[in-house]
Design an enzyme around this catalytic site. Structure first.
Site, PDB file in Angstrom:
ATOM      1  CE  LYS A  77       0.623   4.928   7.193  1.00  0.00           C
ATOM      2  NZ  LYS A  77      -0.023   3.602   7.145  1.00  0.00           N
ATOM      3  CD  GLU A 129       0.277   0.651   8.751  1.00  0.00           C
ATOM      4  OE1 GLU A 129      -0.947   0.773   8.524  1.00  0.00           O
ATOM      5  OE2 GLU A 129       1.085   1.603   8.624  1.00  0.00           O
ATOM      6  CE  LYS A 161      -4.895   3.698  10.179  1.00  0.00           C
ATOM      7  NZ  LYS A 161      -5.234   2.824   9.029  1.00  0.00           N
ATOM      8  CD  GLN A 201      -3.224   0.655   1.951  1.00  0.00           C
ATOM      9  OE1 GLN A 201      -4.101   0.006   1.393  1.00  0.00           O
ATOM     10  NE2 GLN A 201      -3.284   1.007   3.211  1.00  0.00           N
ATOM     11  CG  ASP A 258       0.128   0.422   5.200  1.00  0.00           C
ATOM     12  OD1 ASP A 258      -0.088  -0.775   5.472  1.00  0.00           O
ATOM     13  OD2 ASP A 258      -0.766   1.290   5.175  1.00  0.00           O
ATOM     14  CD  GLU A 317      -3.008   7.598   3.743  1.00  0.00           C
ATOM     15  OE1 GLU A 317      -1.791   7.522   4.003  1.00  0.00           O
ATOM     16  OE2 GLU A 317      -3.869   6.928   4.335  1.00  0.00           O
ATOM     17  NE  ARG A 377      -8.199   4.934   8.756  1.00  0.00           N
ATOM     18  CZ  ARG A 377      -9.045   3.947   9.070  1.00  0.00           C
ATOM     19  NH1 ARG A 377      -9.754   4.015  10.182  1.00  0.00           N
ATOM     20  NH2 ARG A 377      -9.191   2.895   8.294  1.00  0.00           N
ATOM     21  CB  SER A 378      -7.150   6.869   2.773  1.00  0.00           C
ATOM     22  OG  SER A 378      -8.389   6.233   3.033  1.00  0.00           O
TER      23      SER A 378
END
Length: 432
Positions: A390, A287, A339, A166, A246, A209, A368-369
């Site tokens: 992050k 991750e 998160k 990702q 990730d 992102e 988050r995205s």
């Protein structure tokens, strides 16, 4: 103690153009504040439930009018005029009002919006910064700024699935401040953009992102390009800058195997593959190296790499205390990707944070995205003295809002930045 005068919810749009929720909390003192809530694309199955309308005529069913209306009616009517003794008191009332195990009745998006807006309103009522208020909720002092992990390249669900993994992120491990970290990343990002144009003849295209998304042939090509960008910008890979990956393995896990870039790998082979990456590239963080339900093999991954590498659980843990306890006892990882919207309230996120710290884990606060230009996550990362933050790449206003907030805090605070790396030996657990 604070008395809630009113709560108001509104459907707004996130950085991807999909609906999300904004809540405004007004206290009897007339202090008020709003909070906008993010939404993820790469979500774990154990996450708290985002309430969506399901009306295909609006936003392909992803509307949030019902969640907003739940704030304006059910939640507002239940909490208006009520003396709230603490954040825990508010969050417990919200969970009891919802009554479901995953916040599906009122919606975790509605509940979290109220939880964060109340915290911000309380900070304003008290006349203190939000990160100080977050620190007091945690009952721990602010000791340092988080080390940044910043997106450079994206694949998987954040881009066009041109490669399986990702994100490849930069860790400016040699930087001594937030400002220096962002300067380092900017130099690498622009160098990567130049190299992408030279290699692929294409203009800069970015993922959810803000990471660049060239048509890489494989994950290895992506990693090689990341190292080339570091070197091309004049930095030393493995000294000035490291990599964080990730992997998001759940999204290419099928029938007990990992379909990684046209290869089918058994779990043991996947671990061996990640070990080869770690030996070849300056990786300090992995991750979701394995799938969220592959509990049997996570301890083997942590045993293999946990003495040199942060083994972060995201989909594996979902900021859920029950899953965190299971991971601690099994030695599945040595770091929590926190998160808040995965669990749904600040108080539950505090519980998750404390469990991770009691186990000696590192904590990475993550956005988050699907983000908004609200910057509360930056205050949370500072207030909870996160090891890492992050936040995506250094383009797009929803990302820059958080980085600019960090710069603003840094201008007024004399705090060191978290050194890297500092990880545990594999298999470390503590009795809870």
């Amino acid at each position: 103690m604070s008395e809630i005068r009113s709560l108001y919810g509104l459907e707004i749009l996130d950085s991807r153009g999909w609906p999300t929720i904004k809540a405004t909390c007004t206290l009897s003192s007339r202090a008020y504040a709003s909070a906008s809530i993010p939404s993820g694309r790469s979500t774990g199955t154990a996450e708290a439930w985002e309430l969506r309308d399901g009306d295909q005529a609006r936003y392909r069913g992803r509307g949030c009018r019902q969640a907003a209306d739940n704030i304006n009616t059910i939640i507002n009517q239940a909490l208006r005029g009520r003396d709230i003794t603490s954040q825990q008191d508010l969050d417990q009332a919200l969970c009891e009002l919802d009554g479901s195990p995953n916040k599906s009745r009122l919606g975790a998006n509605a509940i979290l919006a109220v939880s964060i807006s109340f915290a911000r309103a309380q900070a304003r009522e008290r006349g203190i910064s939000l990160y100080r208020h977050f620190s007091e909720l945690l009952e721990e002092p602010v000791t340092h700024f988080p080390r940044l992990t910043i997106n450079l390249f994206s694949g998987g669900r954040h881009a066009g699935r041109q490669v399986a993994i990702q994100d490849v992120l930069m860790v400016p491990s040699g930087a001594s401040s937030i400002d220096e970290s962002l300067v380092t990343m900017s130099n690498i990002y622009q160098t990567a953009a130049d190299q992408t144009y030279e290699t692929y003849g294409m203009r800069l295209l970015t993922a959810d992102e803000g990471g660049q998304a060239p048509p890489f042939e494989s994950s290895e090509v992506m990693l090689e390009a990341a190292v080339a960008a570091i070197e091309g910008a004049g930095y030393r890979p493995g000294e000035d800058v490291h990599l964080a990956i990730d992997v998001a393995s759940s999204h290419f896990y099928r029938d007990g195997q990992y379909e990684l870039d046209q290869r089918r790998l058994q779990p043991g082979e996947m671990i061996e593959h990640l070990c080869r990456w770690r030996s070849r590239y300056p990786i300090v963080s992995l991750e979701d190296g394995l799938a969220e339900d592959d509990w049997l093999h996570w301890p083997h991954l942590c045993e293999a790499l946990g003495n040199t590498t942060l083994i972060l659980g995201d989909d594996l843990l979902c900021t859920n205390p029950e899953r965190i306890v299971r991971a601690i006892h099994s030695g599945a990882c040595n770091g929590l990707l926190l998160k808040v919207n995965q669990i749904g309230t600040l108080s539950e996120a505090i519980t998750a944070h404390r469990l991770a710290r009691q186990a000696g884990w590192q904590v990475t606060v993550s956005v988050r995205s699907g983000e908004t230009e609200d910057d509360w996550a930056a205050d949370l990362a500072v207030g909870w003295s996160a090891d890492q933050f992050k936040n995506g790449s250094i383009t797009q206003s929803e990302r820059l809002a958080k980085y600019n907030r960090l710069l603003e805090i840094e201008a007024g605070e004399r705090l060191p930045i978290r050194p890297w790396p500092r990880v545990l030996k594999p298999g470390h657990t503590r009795h809870l």
